[in-house]
Design an enzyme around this catalytic site. Sequence first.
Site, PDB file in Angstrom:
ATOM      1  N   GLU A  83      16.808   2.949  22.470  1.00 28.24           N
ATOM      2  CA  GLU A  83      17.621   2.882  21.408  1.00 28.24           C
ATOM      3  C   GLU A  83      17.417   4.336  20.851  1.00 28.24           C
ATOM      4  O   GLU A  83      18.502   5.198  20.795  1.00 28.24           O
ATOM      5  CB  GLU A  83      17.030   1.817  19.690  1.00 28.24           C
ATOM      6  N   GLY A 118       9.196  -3.140   1.718  1.00 26.19           N
ATOM      7  CA  GLY A 118      10.425  -3.143   2.648  1.00 26.19           C
ATOM      8  C   GLY A 118       9.827  -3.095   3.533  1.00 26.19           C
ATOM      9  O   GLY A 118      10.455  -3.420   5.326  1.00 26.19           O
ATOM     10  N   CYS A 132      10.202  -1.970   8.535  1.00 28.90           N
ATOM     11  CA  CYS A 132      10.893  -1.889   8.815  1.00 28.90           C
ATOM     12  C   CYS A 132      12.573  -0.511   8.123  1.00 28.90           C
ATOM     13  O   CYS A 132      13.308  -0.790   8.722  1.00 28.90           O
ATOM     14  CB  CYS A 132      11.512  -3.576   8.911  1.00 28.90           C
ATOM     15  N   ILE A 179      12.684  -0.173  21.633  1.00 31.01           N
ATOM     16  CA  ILE A 179      12.207   1.115  20.345  1.00 31.01           C
ATOM     17  C   ILE A 179      12.878   2.143  21.682  1.00 31.01           C
ATOM     18  O   ILE A 179      13.225   3.510  21.162  1.00 31.01           O
ATOM     19  CB  ILE A 179      10.887   1.388  19.979  1.00 31.01           C
ATOM     20  N   GLY A 180      12.545   2.235  22.780  1.00 32.61           N
ATOM     21  CA  GLY A 180      12.027   3.409  23.857  1.00 32.61           C
ATOM     22  C   GLY A 180      13.476   3.880  23.667  1.00 32.61           C
ATOM     23  O   GLY A 180      14.572   4.901  24.270  1.00 32.61           O
ATOM     24  N   ALA A 232      10.414   0.926  28.250  1.00 32.07           N
ATOM     25  CA  ALA A 232      11.739   1.035  28.412  1.00 32.07           C
ATOM     26  C   ALA A 232      12.339  -0.373  27.060  1.00 32.07           C
ATOM     27  O   ALA A 232      12.792  -1.061  27.853  1.00 32.07           O
ATOM     28  CB  ALA A 232      12.975   0.979  29.966  1.00 32.07           C
ATOM     29  N   GLY A 233      11.295  -0.704  26.548  1.00 30.07           N
ATOM     30  CA  GLY A 233      11.873  -2.169  25.495  1.00 30.07           C
ATOM     31  C   GLY A 233      12.789  -1.719  24.413  1.00 30.07           C
ATOM     32  O   GLY A 233      13.963  -0.500  24.104  1.00 30.07           O
ATOM     33  N   HIS A 248      42.189 -15.115  17.974  1.00 36.13           N
ATOM     34  CA  HIS A 248      43.075 -14.067  19.226  1.00 36.13           C
ATOM     35  C   HIS A 248      43.705 -12.915  18.285  1.00 36.13           C
ATOM     36  O   HIS A 248      44.263 -13.752  17.423  1.00 36.13           O
ATOM     37  CB  HIS A 248      43.708 -14.643  20.195  1.00 36.13           C
ATOM     38  N   LYS A 276       1.278  -1.356   0.228  1.00 34.59           N
ATOM     39  CA  LYS A 276       0.066   0.246   0.413  1.00 34.59           C
ATOM     40  C   LYS A 276       0.465   1.476   0.121  1.00 34.59           C
ATOM     41  O   LYS A 276       0.663   2.310   0.110  1.00 34.59           O
ATOM     42  CB  LYS A 276      -0.852   0.313   1.517  1.00 34.59           C
TER      43      LYS A 276
END
Length: 465
Positions: A187, A39, A42, A184-185, A181-182, A444, A34
Site C-alpha cells: 500500500e 483511535g 488504525c 503495508i509494504g 510485500a505484505g 445490472h 496513553k
Amino acid sequence: MESFDYAVIGAGPGGYVSAIRAAQLGLKTALIEKNERLGGTCLNIGCIPSKALLESSEHYHTVNHALNDHGISVQGATLDVATMMNRKQKVVMTLTDGIVQLMKKNKVTVFHGAGKLTSEDTIAIEGENGTEEIKAANICIATGSVPVELPFMKFNGSTIVSSTEALSFDKVPEHLIVIGAGAIGLEMGSVWARLGAKVTVIEMLPQIVPFAEKQLASALQKSLQAIGMEFHLGAKVTGAEDLDGKVKVSFTDKKSAEHEVVGDVVLVAVGRKPYSENVGLETVGIQRNDRGQVNVDDHWRTGVGNIYAIGDIVDGPMLAHKAEEEGVAVAEIIAGKPGHVNYDVIPNVVYTEPELAQVGLTTAQAKEKGFEVAEGKFYFRGNGRALSMEAGDGLVKIVADQNTDKVLGVHILGPRASELIAEAAVAMEFSASSEDIARTCHAHPTLSEAVKEAALAVDKRSIHS
C-alpha cells in the site's frame, strides 16, 4: 479511588468499540489511552491515514495517465505534498474527534495516561499530572501492536523508517526501498510510486501478499509493476549501510547470489508485534507465548481474575475489524450475553489498485483440510461496469465444497474489492452455497455481478464467460 464495572486499556478500534458496547449494556465503563488522541494505530497512524493517501495518489495518477481516453485533457498538473498531508490529517482529526463525542454520548469515562495493572482489579494510570488509580470488576487489555524492527536495520526516522514515518514524508522520495510485500509494504509503496518515486520491493517469500491465492497475488504484482514498482521475491535482506544520507541495502536472491540496491529511504514493513510491555502483565501473572501474545481462552479470558485481552495482542490476524468483533464479544460476555466471533469469516483486504480482498479458505488450504474442491472464476474484463470504469483487471474466485456446494472461500482482485467482499462474508456467515449466491438477483450493471458470475461458474454455468 473510583470504581468501574469495566475498564479497557487501549483506545484503538478494539478498545473503544468494546467500551461503547459495554456502556450500551449498562456497565459503568472506563477507557484508558496513553496517547493524546483516541483511535489507536488504525485511526492515527495506520488504516485511515494510509487510505487517505492512497485516494490522493490514485487521483494524481489518474490525472496524469488515465484521463485522455475519457476525452479529458489536463495540462500542467502539479503535486503539493504538504496539502495532501494536511488533507490526510483532517480526515484523521475528524474521525478521532468523533470518537471523543461517542465516549461522551455513551457516558464512557476517558483517562489519558499509560494504564498499568497493579492487581487483578486495580489499574494505575500515569498521566501528565501524575498517577491515579481506579478499580474495575472487569478489565480488558487492548494495547495493540507496533512495527517489527530488524535487528541490523534499526529505525532512525529519516532513512530507515516504519509505516508511521512513511505516512508523513514531506516530499516524494527519489528511490524508496520497501522490505516486505505484505499489505503495508504494498500500500505505502504504491502510494509513493504513483506520486513519482522509484520503488523497489524486497520480499523473503516467493510471492507478494503471502496469505493470498497465488493467481490473484501474481496478477496484483503485474498491476503494480505497471506503475513502476520493482520486485525481488525469495530474497533475504542481509544488511544495510549508511551512505551519506542514502542507504545501501544488501540482499541475497533465491539462488543465494548477492545483490545491492541504494535508495534514499528504506521502509521496513515486515510485520507487527504485540505491544504488551509496561502494562503490568507480569505483576498479575498473565502469561504470554513465545511471540509475545497474551494467552487467552475461547472467551478471551487471560486466566487471571476477570482480566480479558483482545486484538493484536492475542492470536489471530492483526486486523482492526477482528479486534472490534472481539471487543464487542467481551463486553457482551461480561454483561451476561453470549459473545462470539466467527474467525472463519474475517475478511482480509489489501488496498492497492486494484484492491485484493478475501474471506475464508484458499484452494490450497481447503484441500489441506480434506475438502474436495470446486472452483468458479469470473474475470472483470467481462463485467460491463468494470469496463466502463477502465478497471477490467482482476477476477473473482469462489472456492466451494464439491460435495455440499458450501462456500469455503471467496477471493477478489479488482475494483472496489474491499466493498464486494462483504457480500461473500455475509453469505459465508449464513453457510451459503455457491448456488445461493448464483440465484440471488444482482443489479445490472454493477461490479457485484462478477461475484454472481463466479458463483455460477462453480457449476460451470457462467453466462458471460
